[in-house]
Design an enzyme around this catalytic site. Structure first.
Site, mmCIF file in Angstrom:
data_model
loop_
_atom_site.group_PDB
_atom_site.id
_atom_site.type_symbol
_atom_site.label_atom_id
_atom_site.label_comp_id
_atom_site.label_asym_id
_atom_site.label_seq_id
_atom_site.Cartn_x
_atom_site.Cartn_y
_atom_site.Cartn_z
ATOM 1 N N VAL A 15 11.696 14.428 -6.583
ATOM 2 C CA VAL A 15 10.619 15.213 -6.806
ATOM 3 C C VAL A 15 11.101 16.790 -7.705
ATOM 4 O O VAL A 15 10.425 17.238 -8.100
ATOM 5 C CB VAL A 15 10.320 16.093 -5.069
ATOM 6 C CG1 VAL A 15 9.828 16.926 -5.353
ATOM 7 C CG2 VAL A 15 9.414 14.669 -4.567
ATOM 8 N N ARG A 101 3.690 24.298 6.794
ATOM 9 C CA ARG A 101 2.272 24.048 6.224
ATOM 10 C C ARG A 101 0.874 23.571 6.911
ATOM 11 O O ARG A 101 -0.054 24.439 7.116
ATOM 12 C CB ARG A 101 2.203 22.251 5.656
ATOM 13 C CG ARG A 101 2.783 21.546 4.362
ATOM 14 C CD ARG A 101 2.403 19.790 4.958
ATOM 15 N NE ARG A 101 2.900 19.314 3.056
ATOM 16 C CZ ARG A 101 3.501 18.905 3.077
ATOM 17 N NH1 ARG A 101 4.001 17.552 4.296
ATOM 18 N NH2 ARG A 101 4.379 18.142 2.424
ATOM 19 N N CYS A 130 1.642 14.349 -0.272
ATOM 20 C CA CYS A 130 0.776 13.624 -1.105
ATOM 21 C C CYS A 130 -0.601 13.072 -1.433
ATOM 22 O O CYS A 130 -1.216 12.894 -1.896
ATOM 23 C CB CYS A 130 2.070 13.026 -1.686
ATOM 24 S SG CYS A 130 2.669 12.036 -0.553
ATOM 25 N N HIS A 243 -0.013 6.629 -5.061
ATOM 26 C CA HIS A 243 -0.154 5.574 -3.769
ATOM 27 C C HIS A 243 -1.222 5.991 -4.268
ATOM 28 O O HIS A 243 -2.243 6.281 -5.164
ATOM 29 C CB HIS A 243 -0.489 7.369 -2.679
ATOM 30 C CG HIS A 243 1.182 7.473 -2.201
ATOM 31 N ND1 HIS A 243 2.616 7.120 -2.253
ATOM 32 C CD2 HIS A 243 1.745 8.417 -1.655
ATOM 33 C CE1 HIS A 243 3.413 7.134 -2.246
ATOM 34 N NE2 HIS A 243 3.278 8.131 -1.208
#
Length: 335
Positions: A15, A101, A130, A243
């Site tokens: 990342v 989060r 993600c 994904h």
């Protein structure tokens, strides 16, 4: 416009490297100093940025001085460890881990959906999971037509979502099988080569995995909709990157398919692809989320089914984080 000074915390991981690549691609805002921070074992190594080598530095309490923004690409523990030092230095921490989060004081942002939340930060802005980003990018255009009350989601998540170890394990197991050798599983609970694993993260008392819970919890926060109901099954698949998700949703009013197609086609960061449908291979190394196979849910008059794919290293992580920074900086610099 003043140039934005950016540090990447965890610059050597997948990342972190993608964040550096996405920063290099920016053309509509000025980026100044870029500082690469990593563990002591990586210090002294170099990564290229705009053709010039940048030397990796071992992160310390003073590493964030003089930075406007720190992009976080480290695990929860390290994000929590360094966050106070980042805020103390006066930088904004855009964190890709799950550490903050669900903290009520920390905005959780997908700029195409809730950009206004960026400006409510108190030094930390969280990047969503993600799978959450890819799903919400696909359904947000429909949500704007009519509130979504319920979603049933199945994800098909690439091995690179588990980092370099996941990629290496799939490749190693394929080689072992081709050579007639016994297969060893380390990064995943069982063999991933030529297999599917319906588990990402530990299970809770109701049988849901940690990854499955994220979509509902994060989706509610991003959409400002605490009543949104999402049931999710997350599956690891033997795909290297990107994904994919199968989503069936129910809206408050019946949304016809042409309305939905038009909304998706016009949405920023989304591409309607029904020629014939999105695939993870075709979506690799691109920033858009592709949506296709739109159809009526034949079990409910207000239901729509769709298929979507997105690069989890780009829009699912690095690109979304950089878009948060760009949105914040452009308004900041204008004032």
């Amino acid at each position: 416009m003043k140039a934005c000074r950016i540090a990447i915390l965890g610059a050597t991981g997948a990342v972190g490297r993608t964040m550096l690549q996405v920063l290099e691609e920016q053309t509509d805002w000025e980026i100044g100093e870029v500082r690469l921070l990593a563990s002591p074992r990586s210090a002294g190594q170099t990564l290229l940025f705009k053709g010039q080598p940048l030397t990796l530095e071992a992160v310390t309490e003073t590493s964030f001085e003089g930075m406007d923004v720190v992009l976080g690409a480290v695990e929860n523990e390290l994000a929590k460890r360094w966050a106070p030092w980042i805020v103390k230095a006066g930088a904004v921490f855009v964190d890709n881990s799950s550490a903050f989060r669900l903290d009520p004081s920390v905005p959780l942002v997908i700029p195409q959906i809730n950009a206004e939340d960026i400006f409510k930060h108190q030094g930390i802005i969280a990047n969503p999971n993600c799978a959450t980003i890819i799903a919400l990018m696909a359904v947000a255009p429909i949500y704007r037509l009519s509130r979504i009350t319920r979603m049933i989601v199945s994800t098909y998540q690439a091995v690179s979502g588990a980092g370099a170890a996941g990629l290496a394990e799939l490749k190693r197991q394929i080689a072992q099988l081709e050579a007639g050798q016994a297969v060893s599983a380390e990064a995943f609970p069982v063999q991933i080569a030529y297999n599917l694993i319906p588990q990402i993260g530990g299970f809770d008392e109701q049988g849901y995995s940690a990854e499955e819970r994220k979509l509902q919890d994060e989706g509610r926060k991003i959409l400002h909709d605490p009543a949104l109901k999402i049931s999710c099954t997350c599956v690891r698949v033997p795909v290297l990157r990107c994904h994919s998700e199968s989503i069936t949703l129910e809206t408050e009013r019946a949304v016809n398919l042409e309305e939905a197609r038009k909304a998706i086609a016009e949405a920023e960061g989304v591409r309607l692809n029904e020629q014939p449908y999105p695939t993870p291979l075709a979506c690799t190394d691109q920033n858009q989320v592709e949506v296709g196979r739109l159809r009526r849910d034949c079990t409910h008059e207000k239901g729509i089914a769709l298929w979507c794919c997105g690069d989890q290293l780009r829009k699912g992580a690095a690109t979304n984080a950089v878009e948060i920074v760009r949105t914040w900086w452009q308004k900041q610099a204008a004032h």
